[in-house]
Design a protein around this motif. Sequence first.
Motif, PDB file in Angstrom:
ATOM      1  N   SER A  92      15.840  -7.815 -55.185  1.00 27.36           N
ATOM      2  CA  SER A  92      14.651  -6.992 -55.361  1.00 27.36           C
ATOM      3  C   SER A  92      13.502  -7.378 -54.451  1.00 27.36           C
ATOM      4  CB  SER A  92      14.170  -7.085 -56.812  1.00 27.36           C
ATOM      5  OG  SER A  92      13.797  -8.421 -57.115  1.00 27.36           O
ATOM      6  N   GLN A  93      13.463  -8.622 -53.945  1.00 21.30           N
ATOM      7  CA  GLN A  93      12.269  -9.203 -53.314  1.00 21.30           C
ATOM      8  C   GLN A  93      11.145  -9.249 -54.353  1.00 21.30           C
ATOM      9  OE1 GLN A  93      10.233 -10.673 -51.382  1.00 21.30           O
ATOM     10  NE2 GLN A  93      11.425 -11.199 -49.594  1.00 21.30           N
ATOM     11  N   VAL A  94       9.946  -9.562 -53.934  1.00 25.09           N
ATOM     12  CA  VAL A  94       8.818  -9.652 -54.865  1.00 25.09           C
ATOM     13  C   VAL A  94       7.833  -8.526 -54.585  1.00 25.09           C
ATOM     14  CG1 VAL A  94       9.072 -12.133 -55.201  1.00 25.09           C
ATOM     15  CG2 VAL A  94       7.585 -11.284 -53.384  1.00 25.09           C
ATOM     16  N   GLN A  95       6.956  -8.295 -55.525  1.00 27.71           N
ATOM     17  CA  GLN A  95       6.076  -7.130 -55.482  1.00 27.71           C
ATOM     18  C   GLN A  95       5.240  -7.056 -54.212  1.00 27.71           C
ATOM     19  OE1 GLN A  95       3.596  -6.762 -58.934  1.00 27.71           O
ATOM     20  NE2 GLN A  95       2.665  -4.839 -58.268  1.00 27.71           N
ATOM     21  N   ALA A  96       4.653  -8.169 -53.796  1.00 30.22           N
ATOM     22  CA  ALA A  96       3.771  -8.143 -52.626  1.00 30.22           C
ATOM     23  C   ALA A  96       4.506  -7.656 -51.389  1.00 30.22           C
ATOM     24  CB  ALA A  96       3.179  -9.526 -52.384  1.00 30.22           C
ATOM     25  N   HIS A  97       5.737  -8.104 -51.195  1.00 32.17           N
ATOM     26  CA  HIS A  97       6.488  -7.695 -50.010  1.00 32.17           C
ATOM     27  C   HIS A  97       6.909  -6.236 -50.081  1.00 32.17           C
ATOM     28  CE1 HIS A  97       7.037 -11.456 -47.696  1.00 32.17           C
ATOM     29  NE2 HIS A  97       6.768 -12.021 -48.867  1.00 32.17           N
ATOM     30  N   ILE A  98       7.332  -5.802 -51.260  1.00 32.35           N
ATOM     31  CA  ILE A  98       7.767  -4.408 -51.386  1.00 32.35           C
ATOM     32  C   ILE A  98       6.591  -3.465 -51.143  1.00 32.35           C
ATOM     33  CG2 ILE A  98       8.699  -2.669 -52.950  1.00 32.35           C
ATOM     34  CD1 ILE A  98      10.723  -4.762 -51.893  1.00 32.35           C
ATOM     35  N   GLU A  99       5.459  -3.762 -51.712  1.00 33.20           N
ATOM     36  CA  GLU A  99       4.319  -2.857 -51.593  1.00 33.20           C
ATOM     37  C   GLU A  99       3.569  -3.026 -50.276  1.00 33.20           C
ATOM     38  OE1 GLU A  99       3.054  -2.150 -56.257  1.00 33.20           O
ATOM     39  OE2 GLU A  99       1.975  -3.687 -55.087  1.00 33.20           O
ATOM     40  N   ARG A 100       3.387  -4.258 -49.815  1.00 36.84           N
ATOM     41  CA  ARG A 100       2.512  -4.491 -48.670  1.00 36.84           C
ATOM     42  C   ARG A 100       3.257  -4.663 -47.352  1.00 36.84           C
ATOM     43  NH1 ARG A 100      -0.529  -9.544 -50.648  1.00 36.84           N
ATOM     44  NH2 ARG A 100      -1.335  -9.472 -48.508  1.00 36.84           N
ATOM     45  N   ARG A 101       4.515  -5.115 -47.395  1.00 32.83           N
ATOM     46  CA  ARG A 101       5.291  -5.214 -46.151  1.00 32.83           C
ATOM     47  C   ARG A 101       6.099  -3.952 -45.909  1.00 32.83           C
ATOM     48  NH1 ARG A 101      10.214  -8.317 -44.439  1.00 32.83           N
ATOM     49  NH2 ARG A 101      10.452  -9.125 -46.562  1.00 32.83           N
ATOM     50  N   TRP A 106       6.809  -0.150 -56.385  1.00 33.10           N
ATOM     51  CA  TRP A 106       7.265  -1.269 -57.208  1.00 33.10           C
ATOM     52  C   TRP A 106       6.871  -1.001 -58.661  1.00 33.10           C
ATOM     53  CZ3 TRP A 106       9.735  -6.039 -56.644  1.00 33.10           C
ATOM     54  CH2 TRP A 106       9.610  -6.923 -57.722  1.00 33.10           C
ATOM     55  N   SER A 107       7.808  -1.138 -59.538  1.00 27.11           N
ATOM     56  CA  SER A 107       7.525  -1.087 -60.972  1.00 27.11           C
ATOM     57  C   SER A 107       8.785  -1.491 -61.704  1.00 27.11           C
ATOM     58  CB  SER A 107       7.105   0.330 -61.412  1.00 27.11           C
ATOM     59  OG  SER A 107       8.169   1.251 -61.230  1.00 27.11           O
ATOM     60  N   ARG A 108       8.623  -2.232 -62.801  1.00 28.11           N
ATOM     61  CA  ARG A 108       9.737  -2.588 -63.683  1.00 28.11           C
ATOM     62  C   ARG A 108      11.001  -2.906 -62.890  1.00 28.11           C
ATOM     63  NH1 ARG A 108      10.630   2.260 -67.006  1.00 28.11           N
ATOM     64  NH2 ARG A 108      12.004   0.901 -68.190  1.00 28.11           N
ATOM     65  N   PRO A 109      11.010  -4.013 -62.153  1.00 27.19           N
ATOM     66  CA  PRO A 109      12.089  -4.270 -61.200  1.00 27.19           C
ATOM     67  C   PRO A 109      13.487  -4.311 -61.811  1.00 27.19           C
ATOM     68  CG  PRO A 109      10.714  -6.221 -61.504  1.00 27.19           C
ATOM     69  CD  PRO A 109       9.984  -5.077 -62.128  1.00 27.19           C
ATOM     70  N   ALA A 110      13.630  -4.862 -63.013  1.00 27.21           N
ATOM     71  CA  ALA A 110      14.966  -4.923 -63.606  1.00 27.21           C
ATOM     72  C   ALA A 110      15.490  -3.523 -63.920  1.00 27.21           C
ATOM     73  CB  ALA A 110      14.946  -5.793 -64.862  1.00 27.21           C
ATOM     74  N   ALA A 111      14.657  -2.703 -64.540  1.00 25.10           N
ATOM     75  CA  ALA A 111      15.073  -1.335 -64.850  1.00 25.10           C
ATOM     76  C   ALA A 111      15.334  -0.544 -63.573  1.00 25.10           C
ATOM     77  CB  ALA A 111      14.003  -0.641 -65.689  1.00 25.10           C
TER      78      ALA A 111
END
Length: 337
Positions: A92-101, A106-111
Amino acid sequence: MKIDDAADVSSSPLRAEAAAVAAEAAGYDGFAVSETKHDAFTSLTLAARATERIALRSAIAVAFARNPMTVATLANDVQLISGGRFQLGLGSQVQAHIERRFAMPWSRPAARMEEFVRAVRAIWATWAGEGRLFFKGEFYRHTLMTEFFDPGPNPHGNPPILLAAVGERMTQVAGRVADGLLCHAFTTPAYLHERTLPVLRAARGGESLDGFTVCLQAMAVLGADEAARAEAERAVRGQIAFYASTPAYRAVLDQHGWGALADRLHLLSRRGAWEEMAGEVPDDVLDAFAVAGTPAQVASALTARFGDAVDRVSLYTPYPVDAALTSAVAGLLRGQE
């Protein structure tokens, strides 16, 4: 255990290709490519063309930087080119990378990941002739597939999907919808046996993990002499400190009662005190996360720690290391002299 090798995290596609060829010649069972500075699928395509036997795995490709259709297509193509040797490792990577890189949602990564995997499988099923594409979820909708864009069934079957997970929710997702789990290098034997494996079994209805592949990158301290081992140890302490400073991995430290260390390292990371952080990792923490010594000692420790729990293992060495040493560990793990 099957023994895998991996490309250096900064390897260019051509260097990764050469490393895969060398790994196959050295007798490794598999070869993994991560996704940092370069696209994992490009490197794996080159490796697929240059090798004949070795299994090839993305470890990991960033799922949320893409969508299920692009991943289904890329994985299908590498499976074709490799003749059925590909393993699709997703994370999944982490929120900062998904949104900013990547500028992706990004929301509810497991689901989201569970739905992502189900969507990929739905696309593959359509290509296999199992009905029209009609996938509607909370995050992804795939309802159009015309003959012009349909590659048809893959003669080698679909590749297995392996998910990277640390926390309980993503581990549950792996148990429900994936064919295997990619354990993070920031894993201790206690966390694996007491947290990860029970969660996996429960997610699979209390079944055994037969047919489900558990992969682990194990941190190792190796060196040809005392000076080289000391340098390797410093690098591993630094890597442990880096992971320990990340809130997403705190559960591993909490398992051992090391929450105060996580807090301290997180504060240091926010100040950019990277050199200082390595010195904060005490010996007992180092010993919990890494195996160390001669190739024989490292192989023996890996077998004792993970031999009854892990199907595929590779060494994680965040420092320059002589390939002869890692090959010696692999040979010992295979029961060879």
